[in-house]
Design a protein around this motif. Structure first.
Motif, mmCIF file in Angstrom:
data_model
loop_
_atom_site.group_PDB
_atom_site.id
_atom_site.type_symbol
_atom_site.label_atom_id
_atom_site.label_comp_id
_atom_site.label_asym_id
_atom_site.label_seq_id
_atom_site.Cartn_x
_atom_site.Cartn_y
_atom_site.Cartn_z
ATOM 1 N N PRO A 1 -7.865 -3.842 1.979
ATOM 2 C CA PRO A 1 -6.795 -3.555 0.971
ATOM 3 C C PRO A 1 -5.143 -4.059 1.600
ATOM 4 C CG PRO A 1 -8.188 -1.485 1.205
ATOM 5 C CD PRO A 1 -8.384 -2.742 2.446
ATOM 6 N N GLY B 1 -0.978 -4.487 0.848
ATOM 7 C CA GLY B 1 0.218 -4.402 -0.032
ATOM 8 C C GLY B 1 1.209 -5.473 0.341
ATOM 9 N N ALA B 2 2.206 -5.332 0.776
ATOM 10 C CA ALA B 2 3.089 -6.395 1.350
ATOM 11 C C ALA B 2 2.883 -6.900 2.860
ATOM 12 C CB ALA B 2 4.596 -5.883 1.284
ATOM 13 N N GLY B 3 1.972 -6.478 3.525
ATOM 14 C CA GLY B 3 1.877 -6.666 4.661
ATOM 15 C C GLY B 3 2.679 -6.359 5.624
ATOM 16 N N SER B 4 3.506 -5.445 5.404
ATOM 17 C CA SER B 4 4.582 -5.295 6.188
ATOM 18 C C SER B 4 4.495 -4.108 7.224
ATOM 19 C CB SER B 4 5.766 -4.525 5.555
ATOM 20 O OG SER B 4 5.568 -3.273 5.013
ATOM 21 N N GLY B 5 2.969 -3.587 7.326
ATOM 22 C CA GLY B 5 2.652 -2.482 8.508
ATOM 23 C C GLY B 5 2.460 -3.214 9.684
ATOM 24 N N ALA C 1 12.598 2.266 5.967
ATOM 25 C CA ALA C 1 13.457 1.170 6.189
ATOM 26 C C ALA C 1 12.990 -0.217 5.499
ATOM 27 C CB ALA C 1 13.727 0.765 7.544
ATOM 28 N N SER C 2 11.609 -0.154 5.047
ATOM 29 C CA SER C 2 10.899 -1.280 4.661
ATOM 30 C C SER C 2 10.997 -1.235 3.014
ATOM 31 C CB SER C 2 9.456 -1.729 5.021
ATOM 32 O OG SER C 2 8.911 -0.181 4.911
ATOM 33 N N THR D 1 5.206 -1.771 -0.425
ATOM 34 C CA THR D 1 4.591 -1.295 -1.694
ATOM 35 C C THR D 1 4.277 0.126 -1.563
ATOM 36 O OG1 THR D 1 2.211 -1.764 -1.184
ATOM 37 C CG2 THR D 1 3.395 -3.384 -2.019
ATOM 38 N N ASN E 1 2.551 2.433 1.333
ATOM 39 C CA ASN E 1 3.241 3.718 1.717
ATOM 40 C C ASN E 1 2.147 4.981 1.602
ATOM 41 O OD1 ASN E 1 6.528 3.119 0.425
ATOM 42 N ND2 ASN E 1 5.269 1.995 1.822
ATOM 43 N N ALA F 1 -1.033 4.932 1.794
ATOM 44 C CA ALA F 1 -2.051 4.474 2.813
ATOM 45 C C ALA F 1 -1.529 4.795 4.220
ATOM 46 C CB ALA F 1 -2.620 3.259 2.711
ATOM 47 N N SER G 1 4.005 6.853 4.840
ATOM 48 C CA SER G 1 5.182 6.153 5.456
ATOM 49 C C SER G 1 6.303 7.303 5.339
ATOM 50 C CB SER G 1 5.778 5.115 4.685
ATOM 51 O OG SER G 1 4.671 3.918 4.838
ATOM 52 N N GLY G 2 7.235 7.563 6.338
ATOM 53 C CA GLY G 2 8.328 8.372 6.146
ATOM 54 C C GLY G 2 9.745 7.403 6.355
ATOM 55 N N GLU H 1 -5.225 4.902 5.592
ATOM 56 C CA GLU H 1 -5.018 3.489 5.959
ATOM 57 C C GLU H 1 -6.066 2.635 5.557
ATOM 58 O OE1 GLU H 1 -4.072 2.922 10.084
ATOM 59 O OE2 GLU H 1 -3.426 4.957 10.333
ATOM 60 N N PHE I 1 -6.411 2.602 -3.613
ATOM 61 C CA PHE I 1 -5.903 3.172 -4.698
ATOM 62 C C PHE I 1 -5.698 2.144 -5.873
ATOM 63 C CE2 PHE I 1 -3.926 4.798 -0.610
ATOM 64 C CZ PHE I 1 -4.974 5.892 -0.413
ATOM 65 N N GLU J 1 4.978 7.668 11.914
ATOM 66 C CA GLU J 1 5.267 6.784 10.724
ATOM 67 C C GLU J 1 4.139 5.698 10.541
ATOM 68 O OE1 GLU J 1 9.207 5.607 10.664
ATOM 69 O OE2 GLU J 1 9.909 7.520 9.579
HETATM 70 C C1 LIG Z 1 11.559 -3.972 9.078
HETATM 71 C C2 LIG Z 1 10.225 -2.685 8.849
HETATM 72 C C3 LIG Z 1 10.775 -1.639 8.686
HETATM 73 C C4 LIG Z 1 9.857 -0.617 8.351
HETATM 74 N N1 LIG Z 1 10.628 0.655 8.377
HETATM 75 C C5 LIG Z 1 9.576 1.573 8.310
HETATM 76 C C6 LIG Z 1 10.044 3.016 8.203
HETATM 77 O O1 LIG Z 1 11.044 3.454 8.381
HETATM 78 N N2 LIG Z 1 9.142 3.964 7.940
HETATM 79 C C7 LIG Z 1 7.620 3.970 8.104
HETATM 80 O O2 LIG Z 1 6.718 4.633 7.632
HETATM 81 N N3 LIG Z 1 7.234 2.476 8.072
HETATM 82 C C8 LIG Z 1 8.040 1.395 8.176
HETATM 83 N N4 LIG Z 1 7.659 0.170 8.452
HETATM 84 C C9 LIG Z 1 6.192 -0.093 8.376
HETATM 85 C C10 LIG Z 1 5.581 -0.476 6.856
HETATM 86 O O3 LIG Z 1 6.621 -0.960 6.038
HETATM 87 C C11 LIG Z 1 4.938 0.746 6.105
HETATM 88 O O4 LIG Z 1 3.736 1.089 6.817
HETATM 89 C C12 LIG Z 1 4.610 0.295 4.758
HETATM 90 O O5 LIG Z 1 3.829 1.675 4.208
HETATM 91 C C13 LIG Z 1 3.359 -0.597 4.740
HETATM 92 O O6 LIG Z 1 3.411 -0.871 3.233
HETATM 93 P P1 LIG Z 1 2.752 -2.514 2.838
HETATM 94 O O7 LIG Z 1 2.934 -2.467 1.300
HETATM 95 O O8 LIG Z 1 3.531 -3.485 3.509
HETATM 96 O O9 LIG Z 1 1.364 -2.366 3.233
HETATM 97 P P2 LIG Z 1 0.351 -3.300 4.269
HETATM 98 O O10 LIG Z 1 1.124 -3.435 5.271
HETATM 99 O O11 LIG Z 1 0.025 -4.426 3.285
HETATM 100 O O12 LIG Z 1 -0.895 -2.015 4.325
HETATM 101 C C14 LIG Z 1 -0.482 -1.104 5.039
HETATM 102 C C15 LIG Z 1 -2.055 -0.136 4.983
HETATM 103 O O13 LIG Z 1 -2.178 0.077 3.610
HETATM 104 C C16 LIG Z 1 -3.497 -0.141 3.017
HETATM 105 N N5 LIG Z 1 -3.325 -0.294 1.868
HETATM 106 C C17 LIG Z 1 -2.393 -1.146 1.174
HETATM 107 N N6 LIG Z 1 -2.350 -1.091 0.075
HETATM 108 C C18 LIG Z 1 -3.593 -0.175 -0.289
HETATM 109 C C19 LIG Z 1 -4.066 0.286 -1.589
HETATM 110 N N7 LIG Z 1 -3.873 0.038 -2.971
HETATM 111 N N8 LIG Z 1 -5.101 1.356 -1.582
HETATM 112 C C20 LIG Z 1 -5.617 1.614 -0.069
HETATM 113 N N9 LIG Z 1 -4.863 0.991 0.903
HETATM 114 C C21 LIG Z 1 -4.062 -0.007 1.031
HETATM 115 C C22 LIG Z 1 -3.762 -1.327 3.878
HETATM 116 O O14 LIG Z 1 -5.161 -1.685 4.049
HETATM 117 C C23 LIG Z 1 -3.075 -1.057 5.258
HETATM 118 O O15 LIG Z 1 -4.233 -0.275 6.222
HETATM 119 C C24 LIG Z 1 8.566 -0.593 8.463
HETATM 120 C C25 LIG Z 1 7.938 -2.264 8.667
HETATM 121 C C26 LIG Z 1 8.745 -3.273 8.759
HETATM 122 C C27 LIG Z 1 8.545 -4.605 8.798
#
Ligand SMILES: Cc1cc2nc3c(=O)[nH]c(=O)nc-3n(C[C@H](O)[C@H](O)[C@H](O)COP(=O)(O)OP(=O)(O)OC[C@H]3O[C@@H](n4cnc5c(N)ncnc54)[C@H](O)[C@@H]3O)c2cc1C
Length: 466
Positions: free
Chosen positions: A76, A78-82, A141-142, A147, A151, A153, A156-157, A207, A213, A424
């Motif tokens: 799975p 979302g935005a790949g920002s993990g 911060a992201s 997404t 968040n 999965a 996130s905090g 995760e 979801f 986080e």
């Molecule tokens: C500049 C920057 C700042 C950041 N700041 C913070 C911060 O302040 N706090 C913090 O906690 N994190 C932060 N992060 C990390 C990241 O943004 C978080 O972990 C965020 O929740 C990931 O969301 P995403 O949509 O990019 O998920 P993704 O990176 O795409 O995926 C993250 C995880 O979620 C799972 N996933 C995604 N969608 C689903 C779904 N629908 N069902 C089940 N699993 C799913 C994926 O398999 C993966 O394991 C930051 C990252 C960056 C690049």
């Protein structure tokens, strides 16, 4: 006669089957498309065999049923920002891209809830509920690009964690597609429910390894009327940490309280003309208080008094939302500005009990002395005890190995003082080697049993956490 034989690849076979299930317009198979899904914020690269863009829970269910039968890994995304590799397809297979399932299904001001699809961008939800004078507090911060699904999965905090908690504290109900394609519903759209085991909480922070979801119901709060921001300058880290403790000790709970150390300050010095940071400043506290106008004024002046009593050199306060944004822009600029120190960094997100913050900062300073060629900058959510420790290094395998050794020492020390290796960012595959530093074998065994129960064939995000 000219004959051409074409060899059928794994991608071709999957594309054919998945197109049949969810329509070919929702299946990406070209190499250039798959490359776009081969990495995340952890900067690793693993190519998926195919990418699907589901439009509904039924699509997701069909895809998982197929993957379960064929034992194909599903990742799975979302935005790949993990930052710990959660979304990278380390074993190839299928990437489930949720960015098209991005509808806000319902905002219910009377119930103080919102129901969304997982691909909704966090800040979009925050902005949409604010139109109803409502507040979705988790604020990574992201938020402008990550997404809600990601968040949830990652649990996130963000900067509001001290007063408002983290994503876990706002998730009321989930629609989840299990590994075998079954669709289940956990929780209720009520602010309370203690009926049976709390499966919702079990899924939050899983995760992508236990279920996928497809719909998320979150709790909302009334939007605070006013936010006031203070920036306090200190000559020593001790004074800044002591001020933070004293603020809480005096029964004040700021909306945000961020610590910024000397190295981080140096990176953003001069970034905003309006904010001059004198040379004798070695630590900063950036503090937000929120609530009704009258209480915010009273709290802000109490906080000012406390930080003065704890040797603040000066205090700047934002007089307008423009000034507030300027102060927070400086904080947000730190992470990218760290690359001014060195071209590579490892960003850790340790969290310790608040009473041990100074101790862990001292321990990190001592560890750093053994690695003089590396640079270290720390900043973060001091109110939660959650510090982002950044180890920066120059190019080269040797430097990378040193940085990794230093990180391991920092994480060991974090656990020794009663802290956690991830406050986080989650474990993903980047931090799985450190899981056993914190989780004892029996507890780890229970976690593996739960994973096995939900995902007996190990197709959901394999290679992560364990
Ligand atoms: C500049 C920057 C700042 C950041 N700041 C913070 C911060 O302040 N706090 C913090 O906690 N994190 C932060 N992060 C990390 C990241 O943004 C978080 O972990 C965020 O929740 C990931 O969301 P995403 O949509 O990019 O998920 P993704 O990176 O795409 O995926 C993250 C995880 O979620 C799972 N996933 C995604 N969608 C689903 C779904 N629908 N069902 C089940 N699993 C799913 C994926 O398999 C993966 O394991 C930051 C990252 C960056 C690049």
């Amino acid at each position: 006669m000219n004959t051409t034989t074409t060899k059928k690849t794994k991608t071709d076979g999957l594309t054919h089957e998945l197109s049949r299930l969810i329509g070919k317009e929702n299946v990406l198979h070209l190499l250039e498309d798959r490359i776009c899904y081969s990495y995340d914020g952890s900067k690793q690269k693993y190519l998926p065999d195919v990418v699907v863009r589901p439009q509904s829970a039924q699509h997701v269910s069909g895809i998982l049923r197929f993957a379960y039968e064929q034992e194909i890994p599903v990742y799975p995304r979302g935005a790949g920002s993990g930052l710990t590799g959660g979304a990278v397809p380390v074993k190839g297979g299928i990437v489930l891209d949720f960015t098209q399932m991005n509808h806000i299904v319902e905002i219910s001001p009377e119930d103080l809830t919102a129901t969304v699809e997982p691909g909704v961008i966090t800040q979009t939800l925050q902005n949409e509920v604010a139109k109803h004078k409502l507040f979705y507090p988790p604020d990574p911060a992201s938020a402008p690009f990550s997404t809600i699904g990601g968040n949830v999965a990652e649990c996130s905090g963000g900067i509001t964690g001290l007063k408002y908690g983290v994503t876990r504290d706002y998730i009321l109900a989930l629609e989840v597609v299990l590994a075998n394609g079954s669709i289940i519903h956990t929780g209720r759209k009520t602010l309370k429910s203690v009926t049976g085991y709390d499966l919702t909480r079990l899924f939050v922070g899983s995760e992508g390894t236990m279920g996928v979801f497809t719909q998320i119901t979150v709790k909302l709060l009334p939007l605070p009327e006013k936010i006031e921001t203070l920036l306090a300058f200190f000559a020593t880290t001790q004074d800044a940490v002591q001020s933070a403790s004293q603020i809480i000790f005096n029964n004040l709970l700021p909306r945000a309280m961020e610590f910024i150390d000397k190295s981080s300050i140096n990176c953003v010095k001069g970034y905003k003309q309006e904010i001059q940071i004198p040379a004798e400043v070695n630590a900063l506290l950036l503090i937000d208080v929120d609530g009704r106008e009258s209480s915010v004024k009273a709290e802000a002046s109490l906080i000012e008094k406390i930080v003065r009593e704890n040797n603040a050199l000066t205090i700047a306060s934002a007089k307008s939302s423009k000034e507030r944004n300027t102060l927070w822009e400086v904080r947000r600029a730190i992470s990218p500005a760290l690359y001014n120190i060195a071209p590579y960094k490892i960003n850790e997100d340790i969290c310790v009990p608040r009473s041990r913050i100074l101790e862990i900062l001292d321990r990190i300073a001592s560890i750093h002395k053994q690695y003089p060629s590396l640079k270290v900058a720390s900043f973060g959510h001091i109110g939660d005890g959650n510090i982002h420790v950044n180890v920066m290094y120059d190019n080269g395998e040797q430097q990378r190995a040193l940085a990794e050794r230093m990180i391991e020492e920092i994480l060991r020390n974090t656990v020794e003082v009663g802290g956690t290796v991830s406050g986080e960012h989650g474990i993903g595959n980047v931090k799985s080697a450190f899981l056993s530093l914190e989780i004892p074998p029996m507890e780890l065994g229970i976690m593996k049993d739960i994973k096995q129960l939900f995902d007996p064939k190990g197709i959901l995000n394999p290679g992560k956490i364990f």
